[in-house]
Design a protein around this motif. Structure first.
Motif, PDB file in Angstrom:
ATOM      1  N   VAL A 178     -34.643  57.155 -28.365  1.00 31.98           N
ATOM      2  CA  VAL A 178     -33.944  56.047 -29.004  1.00 31.98           C
ATOM      3  C   VAL A 178     -33.155  56.534 -30.214  1.00 31.98           C
ATOM      4  CG1 VAL A 178     -34.291  53.913 -30.323  1.00 31.98           C
ATOM      5  CG2 VAL A 178     -35.455  54.242 -28.141  1.00 31.98           C
ATOM      6  N   ARG A 179     -33.736  57.416 -31.002  1.00 32.29           N
ATOM      7  CA  ARG A 179     -32.998  57.951 -32.154  1.00 32.29           C
ATOM      8  C   ARG A 179     -31.722  58.659 -31.703  1.00 32.29           C
ATOM      9  NH1 ARG A 179     -38.220  60.242 -35.488  1.00 32.29           N
ATOM     10  NH2 ARG A 179     -38.597  58.362 -36.741  1.00 32.29           N
ATOM     11  N   LYS A 180     -31.827  59.421 -30.635  1.00 32.25           N
ATOM     12  CA  LYS A 180     -30.646  60.115 -30.103  1.00 32.25           C
ATOM     13  C   LYS A 180     -29.575  59.104 -29.702  1.00 32.25           C
ATOM     14  CE  LYS A 180     -31.259  63.413 -27.039  1.00 32.25           C
ATOM     15  NZ  LYS A 180     -31.437  64.166 -25.769  1.00 32.25           N
ATOM     16  N   THR A 223     -38.074  51.143 -39.838  1.00 31.37           N
ATOM     17  CA  THR A 223     -37.094  50.044 -39.938  1.00 31.37           C
ATOM     18  C   THR A 223     -35.746  50.374 -39.315  1.00 31.37           C
ATOM     19  OG1 THR A 223     -36.334  50.694 -42.144  1.00 31.37           O
ATOM     20  CG2 THR A 223     -38.205  49.150 -42.004  1.00 31.37           C
ATOM     21  N   THR A 224     -35.443  51.666 -39.098  1.00 29.89           N
ATOM     22  CA  THR A 224     -34.209  51.973 -38.372  1.00 29.89           C
ATOM     23  C   THR A 224     -34.326  51.561 -36.907  1.00 29.89           C
ATOM     24  OG1 THR A 224     -34.881  54.225 -37.773  1.00 29.89           O
ATOM     25  CG2 THR A 224     -33.763  53.948 -39.884  1.00 29.89           C
ATOM     26  N   PHE A 245     -27.857  64.275 -33.233  1.00 28.04           N
ATOM     27  CA  PHE A 245     -26.511  63.727 -33.046  1.00 28.04           C
ATOM     28  C   PHE A 245     -25.915  63.176 -34.329  1.00 28.04           C
ATOM     29  CE2 PHE A 245     -27.418  64.288 -28.639  1.00 28.04           C
ATOM     30  CZ  PHE A 245     -26.168  64.454 -28.051  1.00 28.04           C
ATOM     31  N   ALA A 246     -26.683  63.178 -35.415  1.00 23.54           N
ATOM     32  CA  ALA A 246     -26.097  62.855 -36.710  1.00 23.54           C
ATOM     33  C   ALA A 246     -25.183  63.965 -37.187  1.00 23.54           C
ATOM     34  CB  ALA A 246     -27.197  62.600 -37.734  1.00 23.54           C
ATOM     35  N   ASN A 247     -25.223  65.124 -36.502  1.00 19.92           N
ATOM     36  CA  ASN A 247     -24.347  66.252 -36.828  1.00 19.92           C
ATOM     37  C   ASN A 247     -23.548  66.716 -35.618  1.00 19.92           C
ATOM     38  OD1 ASN A 247     -24.949  66.812 -39.677  1.00 19.92           O
ATOM     39  ND2 ASN A 247     -27.035  67.169 -38.916  1.00 19.92           N
TER      40      ASN A 247
END
Length: 816
Positions: free
Chosen positions: A267-269, A398-399, A206-208
């Motif tokens: 979680v990253r998504k 850390t993110t 989802f960063a793109n």
């Protein structure tokens, strides 16, 4: 379009039936004489024909025109209003012409689009009825010209659509004569290499991709060469906030829990679905819009994107973290709600309800300084899990661990105890430079920023008006030290211009007085007294200016600012300079019947103010630097179907709404661009709702209004009751609503919020955000299928937030 005189070939979307425009016989005679003089002499008309008559139509330039073998007709004189599409049709009545054309020969300039014997144009903005003259010219093969003249009277703009009814349909409903195109949606790819969105919970990266929960948006024009262009109507960058997520639809079967920890990939998504997106939009012709998947301008800004902290709070001890030991940088932006647009072509995205994302373990209070503990409590950083329990997904990345604000190390550079103080800011983004680093502008203060409307007037300081979207919070204004220099609008280093105007200035908070006046109270160190102890809060003494800007809620408390009913968007009338503030609602605990004030005067049904209202103010001297202002309540929301007693009609439906324009919980607010016909003289004001009070009868909506000015109404006394207690509250209300001044323009799909609005510079395409359709459903019980349901009644897909482009079928200006 409705033909006025089919025989003469003139058509327009509006017919003037006002008999006060019928000319006298003397006027007809004078104009007939004047027109013959003009045609025979080839000069401009010395008198304009009035509308509403066909007596002057079909006049050739020579009553004995048979010597040329050709007679022409220019159609009937007629009337319209600003923003409408007008079609002129000439006719060669006798003989033949080798060529024909139309030219404008008097009145405000318009752009004629020629097609054989017809010409079309957009009626221009006018302040009063104004006549335009057009000449139809036919030329014979021998070079002989014959001319005929027609006149169009243009009246000031009016709302020109039929109000949309209440709707519970799973579509975006707009007036007859308008069309909806779905643009960028949740998950749409922003690079050539990114796959199409499957919309089944399996998608990643989802960063793109376009993020979730479409919120505030703005169209930044692009020239053909890719440079900033404020007047570009066919190419631009859509910058859009992504406020939150509908977690249940992002994963195959909703979020999973493994031993109390969240899966890292989920979680990253979810983190990447937040933030801001930039996508190129293009019109391939006649307002046929699409987005460019592989544009070099496309960009995602997420909670992981590097940021620079600027302004007085940068480098404060409050801002130091394991990521930024000196407190001058950070990562990302979150819960981006409304926005602001600078005069130098940058986007201001606003961090709203960020506080709930952070975790603080139960023992953390004991390790905090009294000042930090008071601040964390006043801003609501109290959760022992944090929204979506993100911090549980990793102990090393850390993110992820940054969302745990518990004190764990020996000092602030060894943990993320101060991470919450890096959020709650206005973030400036250069949409034209995908490589630029956004700046968090700390001079504008830290709170639950809903929006930041920027007013820039040559020779005055730049002003930014900001609501703090929580119940009982305040309206703020930032005023730059430097006066606005219009030459800075074209500076290629746009963020450097932001440094000049947004890093050096004064933050104020508003106090609304009962007499319809108000004051801006400066939040300046040395001028703010200690906040006295109250309730569970101890007394608070400010250490320096950075402390005040990190904790303006505490400073506003100390100064006695006026608590408001959830201050939402701010918008400015481009003609009058008046500022509008939406107040979405307040529950009874924040607005009991004995807790009202003049600017927040209602409490009813034992629910506080569930339908909300809109306050407007006008700065004294019409300058952003003013320290005082006048105010009134422009409009009160009300569910008219529930106001069925005389008491309710008087004290709840104060603005006299009916079913064509009733609304609840105003949220988004926007004035049409001043470059558009709809943004001049009496600009169209757009109101969007985020409602839970009327959802039994209608989905959320957007209304178009043509408001007056502060003071156009009267003083009013509201009677409030909760059944046990009755009180009265004096206030100041604007002119009552009428179908001519307020109409429902759009209703959204099931369980959505309407939020985010902008238009092309010509006002002929309107962009609107549709947020979280089907938000009460889940993967096993999908409650909306929008946007697929917009064109497919049998749709079965999961819902997606999206932007829509709305156009008028005849090409006219939206709403007029």
């Amino acid at each position: 379009m409705t033909p006025l005189d089919p025989a003469c070939g003139y058509s327009d979307g509006d017919v003037d039936t006002n008999d006060t425009t019928t000319p006298s016989l003397e006027t007809l005679a004078d104009n007939r004489f004047s027109r013959r003089q003009t045609i025979m002499g080839g000069a401009k008309a010395t008198g304009m024909a009035l509308m509403g008559t066909a007596m002057l139509a079909a006049c050739d330039d020579d009553d004995t025109g048979s010597d040329a073998g050709i007679i022409v007709n220019a159609g009937t004189n007629a009337a319209t209003s600003a923003g409408r599409v007008v079609t002129l049709t000439g006719t060669v009545v006798a003989g033949s012409a080798s060529s024909t054309t139309w030219v404008q020969t008097d009145g405000p300039d318009v752009e004629l689009t020629l097609d054989g014997t017809t010409a079309t144009f957009l009626a221009p903005a006018v302040e009063e009825a104004t006549d335009l003259e057009f000449t139809f010219i036919a030329t014979t093969s021998d070079g002989i010209e014959r001319k005929a003249v027609t006149y169009v009277r243009v009246s000031p703009a009016v709302l020109g659509f039929t109000a949309v009814e209440h709707s519970l349909a799973d579509t975006v409903v707009v007036p007859t004569g308008y069309s909806v195109t779905v643009m960028t949606r949740l998950g749409d790819p922003l690079t050539a290499a990114t796959s199409a969105y499957a919309n089944d919970g399996t998608d990643t990266d989802f960063a793109n991709r376009i993020g979730d929960h479409a919120d505030a948006l703005h169209y930044f024009g692009l020239s053909a060469a890719g440079a900033p262009d404020d007047m570009a109507n066919t190419r631009g960058l859509m910058v859009q906030n992504h406020e939150n997520i509908t977690e249940e639809y992002l994963h195959p079967a909703g979020p999973t829990t493994i031993g109390g920890a969240r899966p890292l990939d989920e979680v990253r998504k979810e983190i990447e679905c937040h933030g801001v997106s930039v996508a190129e939009y293009v019109d391939s012709g006649n307002r046929t819009w699409s987005y460019v998947q592989d544009s070099s301008f496309n960009r995602r800004i997420t909670p992981n994107t590097p940021m620079t902290l600027s302004g007085p709070a940068a480098g404060s001890a409050w801002m130091r973290t394991a990521y930024s030991a000196n407190g001058t940088s950070g990562r990302g932006t979150i819960n981006n709600c409304a926005n602001g647009i600078s005069a130098w072509h940058t986007n201001l995205t606003c961090e709203e309800n960020w506080a709930g994302y952070f975790r603080r373990d139960s023992g953390d209070d004991a390790n905090r300084t009294p000042a930090q503990l008071t601040s964390l409590q006043r801003y609501g950083v109290r959760s022992t899990n944090g929204n979506y329990r993100w911090s549980s997904a990793s102990t090393t990345d850390t993110t992820i661990t940054r969302w745990n604000a518990t004190i764990l190390g020996a000092d602030a550079t060894e943990d993320f105890r101060n991470e919450p103080f890096q959020f709650g800011w206005v973030v400036e983004i250069d949409p034209y430079d995908p490589t630029s680093t956004p700046r968090k502008r700390t001079a504008l203060g830290r709170f639950g920023h809903e929006g930041a409307f920027v007013r820039a007037v040559a020779g005055q300081p730049v002003g930014a008006y900001m609501g703090d979207d929580s119940r009982g919070e305040y309206l703020y204004k930032y005023v730059s030290n430097a006066n606005w220099n219009a030459g800075d609008a074209d500076n290629a280093d746009r963020l450097a211009v932001g440094d000049k105007y947004l890093d050096h200035g004064t933050l104020y908070v508003a106090r609304f007085n009962a007499d319809g006046t108000g004051e801006w109270l400066p939040l300046v160190f040395g001028q703010v007294p200690p906040r006295p102890a109250s309730g569970s809060y101890p007394a608070y003494t400010f250490a320096d200016q950075a402390d005040i800007l990190i904790n303006p809620r505490l400073a506003a408390d100390a100064l006695g600012a006026t608590p408001m009913d959830r201050p939402e968007w701010t918008a400015g009338n481009p003609v009058t300079g008046e500022i509008y503030l939406t107040l979405t609602n307040s529950n009874n605990s924040n607005r009991p019947v004995d807790g009202t004030n003049a600017a927040n005067p209602r409490s009813y049904w034992n629910s506080g103010n569930p339908n909300g209202h809109i306050v407007r103010l006008r700065e004294d001297g019409d300058t952003t630097a003013a320290r005082t202002f006048a105010w009134d309540i422009y409009m009160f929301g009300a569910d008219t179907l529930d106001c069925d007693t005389a008491f309710e009609q008087t004290n709840i439906n104060i603005s006299d709404l009916d079913t064509s324009n009733d609304f609840s919980s105003p949220d988004g607010a926007y004035f049409s661009r001043e470059s558009a016909v709809s943004g001049q003289f009496n600009p169209v004001f757009w109101i969007q709702t985020d409602d839970g009070a009327m959802t039994d009868v209608t989905n959320c909506m957007m209304l178009a209004a043509m408001p007056g000015t502060v003071g156009d109404g009267n003083a009013f006394t509201v009677t409030n009751t909760d059944g046990a207690q009755t009180t009265t509250q004096g206030t100041h209300v604007g002119a009552l609503a009428t179908p001519a001044s307020l109409r429902r323009f759009l209703v959204g799909p099931v369980e959505c919020e309407i939020t985010g609005v902008d238009m092309t510079p010509d006002g002929r395409t309107l962009f609107v955000g549709i947020q979280h359709p089907g938000e009460r459903g889940d993967a096993g019980n999908v409650t909306s299928h929008w946007p697929e349901s917009q064109t497919n009644a049998s749709a079965t897909s999961r819902p997606r937030s999206a932007v829509v482009a709305i156009t008028k079928d005849d090409g006219g200006v939206i709403a007029l």
